[in-house]
Motif scaffolding. Structure first.
Motif, PDB file in Angstrom:
ATOM      1  N   GLN A   1     -16.465  65.036  55.191  1.00  0.00           N
ATOM      2  CA  GLN A   1     -16.369  64.070  54.091  1.00  0.00           C
ATOM      3  C   GLN A   1     -15.991  64.744  52.783  1.00  0.00           C
ATOM      4  OE1 GLN A   1     -16.227  60.934  54.096  1.00  0.00           O
ATOM      5  NE2 GLN A   1     -16.937  60.420  56.148  1.00  0.00           N
ATOM      6  N   GLU A   2     -16.489  65.952  52.554  1.00  0.00           N
ATOM      7  CA  GLU A   2     -16.089  66.701  51.359  1.00  0.00           C
ATOM      8  C   GLU A   2     -14.601  67.020  51.410  1.00  0.00           C
ATOM      9  OE1 GLU A   2     -20.303  69.037  50.371  1.00  0.00           O
ATOM     10  OE2 GLU A   2     -18.806  69.934  51.707  1.00  0.00           O
ATOM     11  N   PHE A   3     -14.125  67.373  52.589  1.00  0.00           N
ATOM     12  CA  PHE A   3     -12.698  67.632  52.766  1.00  0.00           C
ATOM     13  C   PHE A   3     -11.876  66.382  52.448  1.00  0.00           C
ATOM     14  CE2 PHE A   3      -9.118  66.949  55.665  1.00  0.00           C
ATOM     15  CZ  PHE A   3      -8.285  67.991  55.316  1.00  0.00           C
ATOM     16  N   ILE A   4     -12.278  65.234  52.988  1.00  0.00           N
ATOM     17  CA  ILE A   4     -11.549  63.985  52.742  1.00  0.00           C
ATOM     18  C   ILE A   4     -11.510  63.672  51.251  1.00  0.00           C
ATOM     19  CG2 ILE A   4     -11.577  61.478  53.079  1.00  0.00           C
ATOM     20  CD1 ILE A   4     -10.631  62.979  55.554  1.00  0.00           C
ATOM     21  N   SER A   5     -12.636  63.816  50.573  1.00  0.00           N
ATOM     22  CA  SER A   5     -12.682  63.538  49.133  1.00  0.00           C
ATOM     23  C   SER A   5     -11.744  64.460  48.366  1.00  0.00           C
ATOM     24  CB  SER A   5     -14.118  63.703  48.612  1.00  0.00           C
ATOM     25  OG  SER A   5     -14.982  62.761  49.208  1.00  0.00           O
ATOM     26  N   PHE A   6     -11.722  65.729  48.756  1.00  0.00           N
ATOM     27  CA  PHE A   6     -10.856  66.695  48.079  1.00  0.00           C
ATOM     28  C   PHE A   6      -9.382  66.369  48.324  1.00  0.00           C
ATOM     29  CE2 PHE A   6      -8.358  70.569  47.892  1.00  0.00           C
ATOM     30  CZ  PHE A   6      -8.774  71.143  46.693  1.00  0.00           C
ATOM     31  N   ILE A   7      -9.026  66.127  49.569  1.00  0.00           N
ATOM     32  CA  ILE A   7      -7.629  65.896  49.928  1.00  0.00           C
ATOM     33  C   ILE A   7      -7.089  64.628  49.267  1.00  0.00           C
ATOM     34  CG2 ILE A   7      -6.168  65.175  51.874  1.00  0.00           C
ATOM     35  CD1 ILE A   7      -6.476  68.126  51.705  1.00  0.00           C
ATOM     36  N   LYS A   8      -7.908  63.597  49.158  1.00  0.00           N
ATOM     37  CA  LYS A   8      -7.451  62.328  48.609  1.00  0.00           C
ATOM     38  C   LYS A   8      -7.114  62.422  47.129  1.00  0.00           C
ATOM     39  CE  LYS A   8      -9.306  58.445  50.163  1.00  0.00           C
ATOM     40  NZ  LYS A   8     -10.308  57.464  50.637  1.00  0.00           N
ATOM     41  N   GLU A   9      -7.521  63.507  46.479  1.00  0.00           N
ATOM     42  CA  GLU A   9      -7.110  63.721  45.090  1.00  0.00           C
ATOM     43  C   GLU A   9      -5.628  64.084  45.005  1.00  0.00           C
ATOM     44  OE1 GLU A   9      -9.603  66.620  43.284  1.00  0.00           O
ATOM     45  OE2 GLU A   9     -11.453  65.502  43.658  1.00  0.00           O
ATOM     46  N   SER A  10      -5.073  64.606  46.094  1.00  0.00           N
ATOM     47  CA  SER A  10      -3.668  65.013  46.117  1.00  0.00           C
ATOM     48  C   SER A  10      -2.801  64.130  47.004  1.00  0.00           C
ATOM     49  CB  SER A  10      -3.549  66.469  46.614  1.00  0.00           C
ATOM     50  OG  SER A  10      -4.237  67.371  45.778  1.00  0.00           O
ATOM     51  N   PHE A  11      -3.366  63.637  48.116  1.00  0.00           N
ATOM     52  CA  PHE A  11      -2.567  62.883  49.090  1.00  0.00           C
ATOM     53  C   PHE A  11      -3.269  61.568  49.442  1.00  0.00           C
ATOM     54  CE2 PHE A  11      -2.385  67.473  50.225  1.00  0.00           C
ATOM     55  CZ  PHE A  11      -1.086  67.732  49.800  1.00  0.00           C
TER      56      PHE A  11
END
Length: 217
Positions: A4-14
């Motif tokens: 979930q931390e990964f998803i939150s981080f990635i959604k800032e860019s993609f």
């Protein structure tokens, strides 16, 4: 880094659709299961799957975005040479569903893992082959890879097999490797760009000195 931390981080860019989110979250269980049978990720590092393997793979996508060639890549054919268990090819295939990926490795047991993960995710844009680069008859838009050899050794394996460029994940002091690439392989320095990915990947020590090397045609 959790899923979930990964998803939150990635959604800032993609922007991610629900299917992409679901596929990224499924990677943890799939790789833990397969890694217990066939070791493709260090067992000491499996808890860092999202940061050290999936996020690192997607540094290529962030570079493409910053360079304004994200959409070109998204419509391309891509060879991931030396894919191992599927990096960077599988994370990129999730993010770029319209691109066609061929994941290639000469070690058969590694391609078993990559193929099983791609099948479990339903990635119809992925083909996995157990072969050496020189035996592949096709030409691709891009070649991607993650530090399978020095740049000057890697380049001859794929010379003539791409129309757009190479995107190579490499760590450490790469100045000497680039010098060897230009000298031994006669690659003009004007064709080479290096992006230090720390500003996007974050301050963790493991990411220090991580680069995307872009060799254009």
């Amino acid at each position: 880094m959790t899923g979930q931390e990964f998803i939150s981080f990635i959604k800032e860019s993609f922007p991610l659709n629900p299917e992409q989110e679901s596929r990224f979250l499924a990677l943890d269980g799939l790789y833990r299961d397969w890694n217990s049978k066939i070791n493709v990720i260090s067992r000491k590092d499996i808890d860092n799957l999202y940061a050290h393997h999936i996020l690192h793979s997607l540094a290529i996508a962030r570079y493409l975005q910053l360079e304004g060639i994200f959409e070109v890549f998204a419509r391309s054919t891509v060879l991931d040479l030396g894919t191992g268990g599927g990096f960077p090819g599988i994370p990129l295939a999730i993010l770029f569903p319209s691109a066609r990926f061929t994941l290639c490795d000469s070690v058969g047991k590694k391609t078993v893992v990559a193929s099983a993960v791609a099948d479990a995710l339903g990635l119809g844009n992925v083909t996995v082959v157990n072969a050496r680069a020189e035996s592949l008859p096709s030409k691709f838009g891009y070649v991607v890879s993650r530090a399978v050899a020095s740049l000057d050794d890697f380049y001859p394996w794929v010379k003539g097999k791409f129309t757009e460029g190479i995107l190579y994940l490499k760590g450490g002091d790469i100045g000497e490797e680039i010098s060897d690439l230009t000298r031994r392989c006669k690659v003009s320095p004007s064709r080479i760009s290096v992006w230090t990915a720390t500003s996007w990947l974050g301050p963790e020590e493991w990411f220090q000195g991580k680069h995307v090397v872009h060799v254009r045609t």
